[in-house]
Design a protein around this motif. Structure first.
Motif, mmCIF file in Angstrom:
data_model
loop_
_atom_site.group_PDB
_atom_site.id
_atom_site.type_symbol
_atom_site.label_atom_id
_atom_site.label_comp_id
_atom_site.label_asym_id
_atom_site.label_seq_id
_atom_site.Cartn_x
_atom_site.Cartn_y
_atom_site.Cartn_z
ATOM 1 N N LYS A 127 12.425 7.904 -31.701
ATOM 2 C CA LYS A 127 11.231 7.723 -30.823
ATOM 3 C C LYS A 127 11.613 8.252 -29.538
ATOM 4 O O LYS A 127 10.527 8.843 -28.807
ATOM 5 N N ARG A 162 7.485 7.587 -42.529
ATOM 6 C CA ARG A 162 7.533 6.106 -42.563
ATOM 7 C C ARG A 162 6.408 5.376 -42.279
ATOM 8 O O ARG A 162 6.040 4.366 -42.651
ATOM 9 N N ILE A 208 9.491 9.761 -38.755
ATOM 10 C CA ILE A 208 8.528 8.870 -38.267
ATOM 11 C C ILE A 208 7.173 9.146 -39.200
ATOM 12 O O ILE A 208 6.524 8.043 -39.426
ATOM 13 N N GLU A 213 16.140 4.434 -35.291
ATOM 14 C CA GLU A 213 14.761 4.506 -34.737
ATOM 15 C C GLU A 213 14.415 4.665 -33.489
ATOM 16 O O GLU A 213 13.497 5.300 -33.039
#
Length: 167
Positions: free
Chosen positions: A130, A144, A141, A126
């Motif tokens: 990012k 999610r 992303i 993750e």
């Protein structure tokens, strides 16, 4: 999530049974799991592809995990690649310090607790997504979080490491 939406995770161990165990544990993450059977093999794979995280055995013949980690982080392209050391021996605080100095962000002991390993790797994936808002990570992303983040247009100049991935 399609194949193009996945990130690469490098699993490095000289013992095929352990690699199989790591694959089994991490397959639920839905990422590309790339296997390397030695430190040299890992370096070769790193030069060909980009990895979100490296799971690296400390005790391997020829090139141990400490040396491999130092070589990985000595290369400007990989200096920020997170490395989780896996060790089957009791690790003293001095050993941990040596590992952290070599570039490890964490340690996992054998026998591996599947939920702990999976959680640690998932967090690093993750963070990678990012940090590197490439096309496949933006889609991941967005799915999610159910919204499409607006990434800065300057991402291509922010980091030499991801210049080619931001488009």
């Amino acid at each position: 999530m399609g194949v193009n939406d996945r990130v690469n995770i490098l699993l490095v161990d000289d013992q095929p049974a352990r690699l199989l165990t790591y694959q089994s544990i991490l397959s639920d993450l839905g990422q590309n799991l790339v296997l390397a059977h030695s430190g040299t093999d890992a370096l070769d794979k790193l030069l060909r592809e980009e990895f979100a995280v490296v799971l690296l055995d400390v005790s391997m013949p020829e090139m141990d995990g400490f040396e491999a980690a130092q070589l990985i982080h000595a290369h400007p392209r990989f200096e920020k690649t997170p490395i989780i050391f896996v060790t089957g021996i009791h690790v003293s605080e001095l050993d941990r310090l040596r590992g952290y100095k070599a570039g490890a962000v964490d340690y996992v002991s054998i026998p591996v607790v599947p939920e702990i390993l999976r959680s640690k790797v998932a967090v690093l994936v993750e963070l990678y997504c990012k940090r590197a808002p490439s096309r496949h990570c933006r889609r991941r992303i967005a799915t999610r979080t159910s919204f499409s983040p607006c990434w800065p247009t300057s991402c291509a100049i922010r980091s030499h490491r991801f210049r080619t991935r931001c488009s």
